[in-house]
Design an enzyme around this catalytic site. Structure first.
Site, PDB file in Angstrom:
ATOM      1  N   HIS A 104       4.676  24.946 -22.824  1.00 28.76           N
ATOM      2  CA  HIS A 104       5.559  23.970 -23.447  1.00 28.76           C
ATOM      3  C   HIS A 104       7.007  24.295 -23.111  1.00 28.76           C
ATOM      4  CE1 HIS A 104       7.152  21.151 -26.384  1.00 28.76           C
ATOM      5  NE2 HIS A 104       7.927  22.124 -26.858  1.00 28.76           N
ATOM      6  N   GLY A 154       0.833  -1.203   0.000  1.00 27.48           N
ATOM      7  CA  GLY A 154       0.000   0.000   0.000  1.00 27.48           C
ATOM      8  C   GLY A 154       0.864   1.247   0.000  1.00 27.48           C
ATOM      9  N   ALA A 203       3.946   1.209   2.565  1.00 26.05           N
ATOM     10  CA  ALA A 203       5.000   0.279   2.150  1.00 26.05           C
ATOM     11  C   ALA A 203       5.768   0.842   0.955  1.00 26.05           C
ATOM     12  CB  ALA A 203       4.385  -1.071   1.792  1.00 26.05           C
ATOM     13  N   LEU A 204       5.037   1.357  -0.024  1.00 27.98           N
ATOM     14  CA  LEU A 204       5.702   1.841  -1.239  1.00 27.98           C
ATOM     15  C   LEU A 204       6.561   3.067  -0.959  1.00 27.98           C
ATOM     16  CD1 LEU A 204       2.912   1.423  -3.919  1.00 27.98           C
ATOM     17  CD2 LEU A 204       5.019   0.122  -3.692  1.00 27.98           C
ATOM     18  N   GLU A 205       5.997   4.019  -0.223  1.00 26.28           N
ATOM     19  CA  GLU A 205       6.769   5.245   0.036  1.00 26.28           C
ATOM     20  C   GLU A 205       8.028   4.929   0.852  1.00 26.28           C
ATOM     21  OE1 GLU A 205       3.240   8.616  -0.107  1.00 26.28           O
ATOM     22  OE2 GLU A 205       4.367   8.392   1.726  1.00 26.28           O
ATOM     23  N   ASP A 213      -9.362   9.882  10.279  1.00 24.73           N
ATOM     24  CA  ASP A 213      -9.071   8.478   9.930  1.00 24.73           C
ATOM     25  C   ASP A 213      -9.963   7.478  10.660  1.00 24.73           C
ATOM     26  OD1 ASP A 213      -7.078   9.478   8.348  1.00 24.73           O
ATOM     27  OD2 ASP A 213      -5.450   8.344   9.287  1.00 24.73           O
ATOM     28  N   GLY A 239      -1.797  -2.019   6.560  1.00 26.84           N
ATOM     29  CA  GLY A 239      -3.038  -1.272   6.702  1.00 26.84           C
ATOM     30  C   GLY A 239      -3.165  -0.633   8.073  1.00 26.84           C
TER      31      GLY A 239
HETATM   32  C1  LIG Z   1       3.299   6.938   7.359  1.00 24.68           C
HETATM   33  C2  LIG Z   1       2.118   7.788   6.972  1.00 24.68           C
HETATM   34  C3  LIG Z   1       2.247   8.689   5.940  1.00 24.68           C
HETATM   35  C4  LIG Z   1       1.173   9.497   5.590  1.00 24.68           C
HETATM   36  N1  LIG Z   1       1.343  10.369   4.561  1.00 24.68           N
HETATM   37  C5  LIG Z   1       0.330  11.162   4.194  1.00 24.68           C
HETATM   38  C6  LIG Z   1       0.494  12.094   3.155  1.00 24.68           C
HETATM   39  O1  LIG Z   1       1.576  12.211   2.559  1.00 24.68           O
HETATM   40  N2  LIG Z   1      -0.554  12.880   2.820  1.00 24.68           N
HETATM   41  C7  LIG Z   1      -1.769  12.777   3.461  1.00 24.68           C
HETATM   42  O2  LIG Z   1      -2.695  13.518   3.111  1.00 24.68           O
HETATM   43  N3  LIG Z   1      -1.950  11.890   4.464  1.00 24.68           N
HETATM   44  C8  LIG Z   1      -0.933  11.087   4.841  1.00 24.68           C
HETATM   45  N4  LIG Z   1      -1.105  10.220   5.881  1.00 24.68           N
HETATM   46  C9  LIG Z   1      -2.426  10.158   6.533  1.00 24.68           C
HETATM   47  C10 LIG Z   1      -2.613  11.303   7.565  1.00 24.68           C
HETATM   48  O3  LIG Z   1      -1.498  11.345   8.413  1.00 24.68           O
HETATM   49  C11 LIG Z   1      -3.902  11.061   8.356  1.00 24.68           C
HETATM   50  O4  LIG Z   1      -4.987  11.055   7.461  1.00 24.68           O
HETATM   51  C12 LIG Z   1      -4.170  12.111   9.428  1.00 24.68           C
HETATM   52  O5  LIG Z   1      -3.046  12.314  10.215  1.00 24.68           O
HETATM   53  C13 LIG Z   1      -5.358  11.679  10.300  1.00 24.68           C
HETATM   54  O6  LIG Z   1      -5.601  12.619  11.322  1.00 24.68           O
HETATM   55  P1  LIG Z   1      -6.603  12.270  12.520  1.00 24.68           P
HETATM   56  O7  LIG Z   1      -6.868  13.543  13.239  1.00 24.68           O
HETATM   57  O8  LIG Z   1      -7.751  11.499  12.026  1.00 24.68           O
HETATM   58  O9  LIG Z   1      -5.799  11.284  13.470  1.00 24.68           O
HETATM   59  P2  LIG Z   1      -4.578  11.542  14.496  1.00 24.68           P
HETATM   60  O10 LIG Z   1      -3.714  12.673  14.094  1.00 24.68           O
HETATM   61  O11 LIG Z   1      -3.949  10.210  14.687  1.00 24.68           O
HETATM   62  O12 LIG Z   1      -5.298  11.973  15.857  1.00 24.68           O
HETATM   63  C14 LIG Z   1      -5.991  11.074  16.684  1.00 24.68           C
HETATM   64  C15 LIG Z   1      -5.760  11.449  18.141  1.00 24.68           C
HETATM   65  O13 LIG Z   1      -6.696  10.741  18.964  1.00 24.68           O
HETATM   66  C16 LIG Z   1      -6.077  10.385  20.175  1.00 24.68           C
HETATM   67  N5  LIG Z   1      -6.881   9.291  20.789  1.00 24.68           N
HETATM   68  C17 LIG Z   1      -7.075   8.034  20.316  1.00 24.68           C
HETATM   69  N6  LIG Z   1      -7.937   7.355  21.112  1.00 24.68           N
HETATM   70  C18 LIG Z   1      -8.294   8.201  22.109  1.00 24.68           C
HETATM   71  C19 LIG Z   1      -9.170   8.113  23.236  1.00 24.68           C
HETATM   72  N7  LIG Z   1      -9.888   7.023  23.525  1.00 24.68           N
HETATM   73  N8  LIG Z   1      -9.304   9.194  24.054  1.00 24.68           N
HETATM   74  C20 LIG Z   1      -8.616  10.327  23.813  1.00 24.68           C
HETATM   75  N9  LIG Z   1      -7.786  10.486  22.752  1.00 24.68           N
HETATM   76  C21 LIG Z   1      -7.630   9.440  21.913  1.00 24.68           C
HETATM   77  C22 LIG Z   1      -4.658  10.017  19.757  1.00 24.68           C
HETATM   78  O14 LIG Z   1      -3.773  10.115  20.868  1.00 24.68           O
HETATM   79  C23 LIG Z   1      -4.375  11.076  18.669  1.00 24.68           C
HETATM   80  O15 LIG Z   1      -3.752  12.219  19.200  1.00 24.68           O
HETATM   81  C24 LIG Z   1      -0.050   9.412   6.285  1.00 24.68           C
HETATM   82  C25 LIG Z   1      -0.179   8.515   7.362  1.00 24.68           C
HETATM   83  C26 LIG Z   1       0.886   7.716   7.706  1.00 24.68           C
HETATM   84  C27 LIG Z   1       0.743   6.780   8.870  1.00 24.68           C
HETATM   85  N1  LIG Z   2       0.729   9.785   0.337  1.00 27.07           N
HETATM   86  C1  LIG Z   2      -0.261   9.621   1.176  1.00 27.07           C
HETATM   87  O1  LIG Z   2      -1.276  10.290   1.110  1.00 27.07           O
HETATM   88  C2  LIG Z   2      -0.178   8.563   2.233  1.00 27.07           C
HETATM   89  C3  LIG Z   2       1.025   7.937   2.508  1.00 27.07           C
HETATM   90  C4  LIG Z   2       1.052   6.928   3.447  1.00 27.07           C
HETATM   91  C5  LIG Z   2      -0.108   6.576   4.121  1.00 27.07           C
HETATM   92  N2  LIG Z   2      -1.259   7.210   3.852  1.00 27.07           N
HETATM   93  C6  LIG Z   2      -2.515   6.770   4.477  1.00 27.07           C
HETATM   94  O2  LIG Z   2      -2.354   5.719   5.395  1.00 27.07           O
HETATM   95  C7  LIG Z   2      -3.280   4.677   5.086  1.00 27.07           C
HETATM   96  C8  LIG Z   2      -2.714   3.338   5.468  1.00 27.07           C
HETATM   97  O3  LIG Z   2      -1.631   2.975   4.608  1.00 27.07           O
HETATM   98  P1  LIG Z   2      -1.145   1.477   4.484  1.00 27.07           P
HETATM   99  O4  LIG Z   2      -0.144   1.418   3.382  1.00 27.07           O
HETATM  100  O5  LIG Z   2      -0.780   0.933   5.822  1.00 27.07           O
HETATM  101  O6  LIG Z   2      -2.466   0.703   4.119  1.00 27.07           O
HETATM  102  P2  LIG Z   2      -3.104   0.286   2.716  1.00 27.07           P
HETATM  103  O7  LIG Z   2      -4.459  -0.189   3.067  1.00 27.07           O
HETATM  104  O8  LIG Z   2      -2.924   1.338   1.699  1.00 27.07           O
HETATM  105  O9  LIG Z   2      -2.221  -0.961   2.235  1.00 27.07           O
HETATM  106  C9  LIG Z   2      -2.093  -2.135   2.969  1.00 27.07           C
HETATM  107  C10 LIG Z   2      -1.530  -3.192   2.057  1.00 27.07           C
HETATM  108  O10 LIG Z   2      -1.126  -4.310   2.821  1.00 27.07           O
HETATM  109  C11 LIG Z   2      -1.500  -5.503   2.142  1.00 27.07           C
HETATM  110  N3  LIG Z   2      -1.551  -6.583   3.149  1.00 27.07           N
HETATM  111  C12 LIG Z   2      -2.504  -6.816   4.078  1.00 27.07           C
HETATM  112  N4  LIG Z   2      -2.160  -7.874   4.852  1.00 27.07           N
HETATM  113  C13 LIG Z   2      -0.952  -8.297   4.410  1.00 27.07           C
HETATM  114  C14 LIG Z   2      -0.060  -9.343   4.796  1.00 27.07           C
HETATM  115  N5  LIG Z   2      -0.324 -10.150   5.815  1.00 27.07           N
HETATM  116  N6  LIG Z   2       1.095  -9.481   4.098  1.00 27.07           N
HETATM  117  C15 LIG Z   2       1.399  -8.656   3.090  1.00 27.07           C
HETATM  118  N7  LIG Z   2       0.598  -7.656   2.684  1.00 27.07           N
HETATM  119  C16 LIG Z   2      -0.562  -7.476   3.324  1.00 27.07           C
HETATM  120  C17 LIG Z   2      -2.801  -5.138   1.477  1.00 27.07           C
HETATM  121  O11 LIG Z   2      -3.072  -5.993   0.403  1.00 27.07           O
HETATM  122  C18 LIG Z   2      -2.505  -3.710   1.026  1.00 27.07           C
HETATM  123  O12 LIG Z   2      -1.871  -3.684  -0.229  1.00 27.07           O
HETATM  124  C19 LIG Z   2      -3.548   4.790   3.602  1.00 27.07           C
HETATM  125  O13 LIG Z   2      -4.856   4.392   3.291  1.00 27.07           O
HETATM  126  C20 LIG Z   2      -3.303   6.220   3.306  1.00 27.07           C
HETATM  127  O14 LIG Z   2      -4.440   6.961   3.084  1.00 27.07           O
HETATM  128  C21 LIG Z   2      -1.309   8.200   2.913  1.00 27.07           C
END
Ligand SMILES: Cc1cc2nc3c(=O)[nH]c(=O)nc-3n(C[C@H](O)[C@H](O)[C@H](O)COP(=O)(O)OP(=O)(O)OC[C@H]3O[C@@H](n4cnc5c(N)ncnc54)[C@H](O)[C@@H]3O)c2cc1C
Ligand SMILES: NC(=O)c1ccc[n+]([C@@H]2O[C@H](COP(=O)([O-])OP(=O)(O)OC[C@H]3O[C@@H](n4cnc5c(N)ncnc54)[C@H](O)[C@@H]3O)[C@@H](O)[C@H]2O)c1
Length: 501
Positions: free
Chosen positions: A466, A184, A187-189, A334, A276
């Protein structure tokens, strides 16, 4: 027990929760943020920002690496050896990451002192929460608790050899060999970045998907392009995963079969599990909220109001329950499992905050066109309707290859495929998927055009400079137009016709 009364209680102070807080207070409500975890947001701490910092370092190394021949192509010789200092790479990443986290924390510090409660919250009733030693009574509640990496049981024996995106950015240095599970976005990034930083990468997927792409032609191009750089099997046949000891060092031993049937037995010093993310709902005691729950226990909600509803009765939605009245409970980010990107978390937070403050007079907001960019190289884009959701009989797909695209060739990044989908009846652009250099830029042009309801004929008359990468978009639009003419026998307006031809 302390007791607090507020208009809007927001569970989770991440990007969605903070946007909700700003919107609710702007609307005149008293709001309380409740968070028991690390502050600074997933995006800044362990998500968007540190991942892009790792990718930036990786792309700098890739541009200069002798084996890629990129500098040589331009007649630039790099004498001496290129050395990647993994410790310095990770140090720089953390320094910049901490700066971003610091900015978020500064913003929280500027909220009134009593606006943040540091505890995990759980429901006692729809608008009554328990948070540490405090009881919170609110007029409306917002769930904004984000998502967390999944860690399937098969990786448990590996213990501390396993990393997720929550822990990888704390590595003191880079590993030598890594097995990446998942194909996903994460993994790719991260996998490609590590590979470009000199780490041997094996990437194992499940089920064949790649980066969320649903168009088989684009996915095939992506598999071929990325697979040329590191071992990539989107539907891997993994025979066993175990932890082995070699002297003082522990290793992950992975036995697998390659697509051409070869048996491989390899050892790795780290394993990245990126299989995921799941909504963080487990600590919320949602049963006490009375909300109707859908798939994976996520509350059912109206996407335009971000409002949850009560269950008609205790049966799950799949069993006829979940058709009750709108609840004074909203959801954003999320945790709702719908659009897991930062811009959507912020939009949803704004909608939830505005509506929670106004409850019961909620407003329906128009959502923006879905837009996703994967920061691989070449980048991937997905805008508007996904290919898999479209009826192939009602659309045409126009495409353009970047293998010989002018500007891409100049820059020696000429790889990729863009496909745009247009409705046969209305000639409107509905969606696009692609893998192409600098796709983050024209992904926006395409998403904005889709949101404006633009037709292929309108778009093709727009100015294209262009030589630019965007000319690849025009080629795809031209192809779509030709296919529209062919399948509908309907000629485009004259200017579009002249350009399209
Ligand atoms: C590796 C990675 C790369 C990503 N790259 C991109 C990208 O390039 N571009 C992009 O658009 N998106 C990207 N994303 C996705 C993006 O980061 C998320 O969509 C975004 O941060 C979600 O924000 P959120 O507020 O929903 O969650 P969060 O920022 O996780 O906030 C949730 C908060 O809830 C709190 N919480 C949880 N349970 C409880 C509870 N019971 N009581 C009180 N507090 C609680 C946690 O402590 C946390 O502070 C990436 C995500 C990952 C993991
Ligand atoms: N550029 C961005 O906007 C960005 C970058 C990183 C993450 N994110 C957000 O974070 C979310 C989560 O990312 P993610 O990559 O964890 O999830 P994802 O759902 O995108 O990918 C998970 C992958 O894991 C595979 N998989 C599941 N079980 C497996 C197993 N046992 N063995 C091998 N492969 C398995 C699935 O087939 C799938 O391809 C994304 O949906 C995305 O929106 C966004």
């Amino acid at each position: 027990m302390k007791e607090l009364n507020t208009d809007v209680a927001i569970i989770g102070a991440g990007s969605a929760g903070m946007a909700a807080y700003r919107a609710a207070t702007k609307a005149g409500a008293k709001a309380l943020l409740i968070d028991g975890g690390a502050l600074g947001t997933t995006c800044a701490r362990v998500g968007c920002m540190p991942s892009k910092l790792l990718i930036a370092a990786a792309n700098a190394a890739h541009a200069a690496a002798p084996e890629t021949g990129r500098l040589d192509t331009f007649g630039i010789r790099l004498d001496g050896t290129l050395r990647i200092d993994g410790t310095a790479v990770m140090d720089r990443l953390r320094t910049e990451r901490d700066r971003f986290v610091g900015l978020v924390k500064k913003e929280i510090e500027q909220f009134p002192a009593d606006a943040l409660l540091r505890a995990n919250a759980r429901f006692l009733a729809p608008t009554r929460l328990s948070a540490g030693n405090t009881l919170v009574q609110a007029r409306a509640v917002i769930i904004a608790t984000g998502a967390t990496p999944t860690l399937p049981d098969e990786f448990a024996p590996l213990g501390d050899l396993v990393a997720t995106s929550d822990t990888l950015f704390e590595w003191p240095a880079l590993p030598t060999r890594i097995a990446v599970f998942g194909t996903g976005l994460i993994a790719l990034e991260l996998g490609q970045a590590l590979s470009r930083l000199g780490v041997t990468v094996r990437m194992f997927g499940k089920g064949g998907s790649l980066g969320g792409l649903t168009d088989p032609a684009v996915a095939a191009c992506a598999r071929q392009t990325l697979g040329a750089e590191f071992y990539l099997d989107c539907d891997a046949d993994v025979v066993s995963i175990e932890r082995v000891q070699q002297g003082d060092a522990a290793r992950a031993r992975i036995v697998y079969r390659t697509p051409d049937g070869k048996h491989r037995d390899e050892q790795f010093d780290r394993v990245l599990v990126a299989t995921g993310r799941r909504p963080q709902l487990d600590k919320l005691a949602l049963d006490a909220s009375g909300l109707a729950l859908g798939k994976h226990g996520v509350p059912l909600f109206d996407e335009t109001r971000m409002q949850c509803r009560f269950g008609k009765d205790s049966r799950p939605a799949s069993d006829g329950g979940g058709d009750g009245d709108p609840a004074p409970v909203f959801i954003a980010g999320d945790v709702d499992g719908q659009r897991p990107w930062l811009n959507e978390a912020a939009d949803e937070g704004r909608i939830a905050g505005t509506n929670a403050a106004a409850w019961p007079d909620t407003t329906s907001f128009e959502r923006s066109t879905p837009l996703a960019v994967v920061f691989s190289d070449p980048q991937m884009l997905m805008c508007g309707a996904r290919f898999e959701a479209l009826d192939p009989d009602t659309i045409v797909a126009g495409q353009s290859s970047f293998d010989d695209q002018g500007r891409a060739r100049i820059e020696q990044v000429n790889r990729g495929l863009l496909r745009v989908y247009a409705d046969k009846a209305t000639r409107r652009l509905l969606g696009a998927e692609g893998i192409a250099p600098h796709a983050e830029h024209f992904a926006h042009l395409l998403a904005w055009s889709i949101q404006r309801g633009a037709t292929v004929d309108e778009l093709i008359t727009m100015p294209f400079y262009h030589p630019v990468f965007e000319e690849g978009v025009r080629s795809a639009l031209r192809d779509a137009m030709a296919r529209l003419v062919e399948t509908t026998h309907c000629a485009p307006p004259s200017l579009a016709d002249a350009i399209g031809g």
